[in-house]
Structures are given as C-alpha cells and as structure tokens.
Design a protein around this motif. Structure first.
Motif, short mmCIF file in Angstrom:
data_model
loop_
_atom_site.label_atom_id
_atom_site.label_comp_id
_atom_site.label_asym_id
_atom_site.label_seq_id
_atom_site.Cartn_x
_atom_site.Cartn_y
_atom_site.Cartn_z
N ALA A 1 0.84 -1.21 0.00
CA ALA A 1 0.00 0.00 0.00
C ALA A 1 0.87 1.25 0.00
O ALA A 1 0.47 2.31 -0.49
CB ALA A 1 -0.92 -0.02 1.22
N ALA A 2 2.10 1.13 0.52
CA ALA A 2 3.00 2.29 0.61
C ALA A 2 3.74 2.55 -0.71
O ALA A 2 4.44 3.56 -0.83
CB ALA A 2 4.00 2.06 1.73
N GLY A 3 3.61 1.65 -1.68
CA GLY A 3 4.30 1.84 -2.96
C GLY A 3 5.18 0.65 -3.30
O GLY A 3 5.07 -0.41 -2.68
N SER A 4 6.08 0.86 -4.29
CA SER A 4 6.96 -0.22 -4.73
C SER A 4 8.38 0.04 -4.24
O SER A 4 8.85 1.17 -4.25
CB SER A 4 7.00 -0.28 -6.25
N THR A 5 9.06 -1.03 -3.83
CA THR A 5 10.45 -0.93 -3.40
C THR A 5 11.24 -2.03 -4.08
O THR A 5 10.81 -3.19 -4.08
CB THR A 5 10.57 -1.13 -1.87
N THR A 6 12.38 -1.67 -4.65
CA THR A 6 13.25 -2.68 -5.27
C THR A 6 14.55 -2.73 -4.48
O THR A 6 15.08 -1.69 -4.06
CB THR A 6 13.54 -2.32 -6.73
N GLY A 7 15.05 -3.93 -4.24
CA GLY A 7 16.31 -4.04 -3.50
C GLY A 7 16.79 -5.48 -3.42
O GLY A 7 16.15 -6.40 -3.93
N LEU A 8 17.94 -5.62 -2.76
CA LEU A 8 18.52 -6.94 -2.53
C LEU A 8 17.94 -7.49 -1.23
O LEU A 8 18.01 -6.81 -0.20
CB LEU A 8 20.04 -6.79 -2.40
N CYS A 9 17.40 -8.69 -1.29
CA CYS A 9 16.81 -9.27 -0.08
C CYS A 9 17.92 -9.76 0.85
O CYS A 9 18.79 -10.54 0.45
CB CYS A 9 15.87 -10.41 -0.44
N LEU A 10 17.86 -9.29 2.11
CA LEU A 10 18.86 -9.65 3.11
C LEU A 10 18.35 -10.73 4.06
O LEU A 10 19.08 -11.16 4.95
CB LEU A 10 19.26 -8.42 3.93
N GLY A 11 17.08 -11.11 3.91
CA GLY A 11 16.53 -12.14 4.79
C GLY A 11 15.30 -11.64 5.52
O GLY A 11 14.63 -10.69 5.07
N ILE A 12 15.02 -12.27 6.65
CA ILE A 12 13.79 -12.01 7.40
C ILE A 12 14.17 -11.73 8.86
O ILE A 12 14.96 -12.46 9.45
CB ILE A 12 12.86 -13.24 7.33
N ASP A 13 13.60 -10.67 9.41
CA ASP A 13 13.91 -10.28 10.79
C ASP A 13 13.13 -11.16 11.79
O ASP A 13 12.19 -11.85 11.40
CB ASP A 13 13.55 -8.80 10.99
N SER A 14 13.49 -11.06 13.07
CA SER A 14 12.86 -11.92 14.07
C SER A 14 11.38 -11.59 14.29
O SER A 14 10.64 -12.39 14.84
CB SER A 14 13.60 -11.85 15.39
N ASP A 15 10.94 -10.40 13.85
CA ASP A 15 9.51 -10.08 13.95
C ASP A 15 8.77 -10.41 12.66
O ASP A 15 7.61 -10.05 12.49
CB ASP A 15 9.31 -8.61 14.31
N GLY A 16 9.43 -11.08 11.72
CA GLY A 16 8.77 -11.50 10.48
C GLY A 16 8.88 -10.50 9.36
O GLY A 16 8.34 -10.72 8.27
N ALA A 17 9.57 -9.37 9.56
CA ALA A 17 9.69 -8.36 8.51
C ALA A 17 10.70 -8.79 7.45
O ALA A 17 11.72 -9.41 7.76
CB ALA A 17 10.13 -7.02 9.11
N LEU A 18 10.40 -8.45 6.18
CA LEU A 18 11.34 -8.72 5.08
C LEU A 18 12.39 -7.61 5.05
O LEU A 18 12.04 -6.42 5.12
CB LEU A 18 10.58 -8.75 3.75
N LEU A 19 13.65 -7.99 4.96
CA LEU A 19 14.74 -7.01 5.01
C LEU A 19 15.31 -6.82 3.61
O LEU A 19 15.72 -7.78 2.95
CB LEU A 19 15.85 -7.52 5.94
N LEU A 20 15.33 -5.55 3.17
CA LEU A 20 15.87 -5.24 1.84
C LEU A 20 16.99 -4.22 1.96
O LEU A 20 16.95 -3.32 2.81
CB LEU A 20 14.77 -4.66 0.94
N GLN A 21 17.97 -4.34 1.08
CA GLN A 21 18.99 -3.30 0.93
C GLN A 21 18.63 -2.54 -0.36
O GLN A 21 18.70 -3.11 -1.45
CB GLN A 21 20.38 -3.93 0.82
N THR A 22 18.21 -1.29 -0.23
CA THR A 22 17.80 -0.51 -1.41
C THR A 22 18.86 0.55 -1.70
O THR A 22 19.80 0.76 -0.92
CB THR A 22 16.44 0.18 -1.16
N GLU A 23 18.66 1.27 -2.81
CA GLU A 23 19.59 2.35 -3.15
C GLU A 23 19.63 3.41 -2.06
O GLU A 23 20.62 4.11 -1.89
CB GLU A 23 19.18 2.99 -4.47
N LEU A 24 18.53 3.53 -1.32
CA LEU A 24 18.45 4.55 -0.28
C LEU A 24 18.88 4.02 1.09
O LEU A 24 18.83 4.74 2.09
CB LEU A 24 17.01 5.09 -0.18
#
Ligand code: BTN
Length: 251
Positions: free
Chosen positions: A213-236
């Motif tokens: 809902a917040a928009g699109s994000t492109t990045g390298l997936c770094l894995g999953i955090d302990s609270d279930g969040a998807l971790l991305l490394q983006t240009e920003l």
C-alpha cells in the motif's frame, strides 16, 4: 489437537474455522480438513486451486490477545511454513524446500504450499492458519496461469504420497515451532527465528520488488527479521517491510 472435523466438500476451510472462532464454543486447537474446496481463498483477492489429491486444512489456534506482545500474521505464516518444510523434508528429502516471504513454501523454485493466516477481530485470542499443499494433484491439471509457477509433491517424487502422514507431520512440527514463536514476558522471541527463517528464505541474496500500500520498493533481499519483517537493501539504504507482495526480479 482437541478435535478434527472432515468435510468431503466445503467452500473454504478457513471460512469454516473463522465461523468456529466467532462461535467461541470449539475447544482449541481444532482442525478443519477438506477433500475438496469450492471457494478456496488465497491472500488478498486470490483464489486457491484445490486439485484432486491436494491437502487443504485450517487450524484454529489460541493466540495472545494483545497483538503488541503476540505474534503478527507474518510471524505465524513463517512459523507454519517452517512446520510444513519440516514435514515435507521427510517425504521429499532430496528436494530444496524454502520459504517465500511471507506465506509460501517453495520446492525447487516453485510454489508447493500456500498459507493464509487470519485473525478474526470478533474473536480475540484466536487465529486461523489455513494451509494448502499440492500433494497428489498434478500441476499438469492446474489452470494455465499456475502451471509455470506451481509444483506438487507427486510431481517431484514421481509417485503418490500419504496425505495423512503429511498432515500428521505438519501438526507435530507446528506444535514444536509454536512454542518457539510465543514471546517471553520481556517481549523477545524465545529462539533464533531470524536465523531459521532467513536460512531457508527463497529470496535471500536475490533482487526483488515489493509492492505494498505504501508503494513499490526494489532491492537486494537480506533475509527475514525476528519479527517476520522482510529485510531489503535498497539504493536509499536498508528497509524493513511487514506487508506486501514480493517478486523476484529476473536479470
Ligand atoms: C496463498 O497462497 O495466497 C494462500 C493459500 C491458502 C490456501 C489454504 S487451503 C486451506 C485454507 N482454506 C482456504 O480457503 N485457504 C487456505
């Protein structure tokens, strides 16, 4: 399990489990199993294809009343995914089985299982975990749009599998995994869920696009955090995501 009910045909096992959750009289945990679903549901507006020989069931479980100290839907999905993965490894030991955040299980890069977690607002302290596994239903019979992305255990193994043994395996593994998910009074997860989820994450190390809902994000997936969040490394910089639909970008 305090009880299991079986339906030869039903609209959706999740709908039935949600109805039981709201009625409030059913002892927990409770399983609703169906041979065939006429209106199986997936995430969002998606439908779930239940071919002959698939395994479709929903579990009605107790979950902490207060979401701020209890597991979030993504954490429950990922935990159920670990349980499915553990059970499937017994049956297809040579296959690579991974979790695709937040609610799919993949074999050899294709979807073998979808998980739909629903927490009814009218039934505090209860959660429904719907699980659909392609077991003896060949993907050759699936709708066109699924054939390129789905897989069944029978397709992998070249022979039929015992669905009762698989559901038993999932229930036993989930019993163990659930304890790891429930948080301590200090609010910290009691085990190494971040490592365990990330260690079998299909997207880790791949370039992905996440639409939410917040928009699109492109990045390298770094894995999953302990609270279930998807971790991305983006240009920003690094970013965390708790909802959305993620796709691997082919390059
Ligand atoms: C997804 O991939 O988006 C989730 C699919 C979940 C399908 C299962 S099958 C049993 C249960 N009943 C439903 O209607 N859906 C879930």
């Amino acid at each position: 399990m305090r009880g299991i009910e079986f339906h030869a045909e039903i609209g959706s096992t999740n709908d039935r489990a949600l109805q039981l959750a709201v009625d409030g009289a059913t002892p927990l945990p409770w399983a609703v199993v169906a041979e065939h679903q006429t209106s199986g549901r997936g995430r969002g507006a998606n439908r779930w294809w239940t071919g002959n020989g698939a395994l479709t069931f929903s579990l009605l479980v107790a979950s902490p009343d207060d979401p701020s100290i209890g597991p979030l839907p993504a954490q429950i999905s990922l935990t159920a995914g670990l349980a499915v993965r553990a059970a499937l490894r017994e049956h297809v030991p040579l296959a690579e089985i991974q979790l695709k955040w937040p609610n799919d299980v993949y074999i050899n890069g294709r979807k073998v299982c979808g998980i739909l977690v629903e927490i009814p607002s009218a039934a505090r302290g209860r959660a429904v975990i719907g699980i659909g596994i392609n077991v003896n239903n060949s993907v050759a019979d699936a709708p066109d749009e699924l054939r390129a992305t789905a897989i069944s255990l029978a397709d992998v193994q070249g022979s039929r599998l015992d669905r009762v043994a698989i559901i038993e395996g999932v229930l036993n593994a989930l019993h163990v995994e659930w304890k790891a998910l429930i948080r301590s009074p200090a609010g910290e997860p009691q085990s190494d869920l971040r490592e365990r989820w990330s260690g079998c994450c299909y997207l880790t190390g791949r370039i992905v696009r996440l639409d939410s809902a917040a928009g699109s994000t492109t990045g390298l997936c770094l894995g999953i955090d302990s609270d279930g969040a998807l971790l991305l490394q983006t240009e920003l910089g690094p970013s965390r995501h708790t909802s959305g639909v993620v796709r691997r970008i082919e390059s």
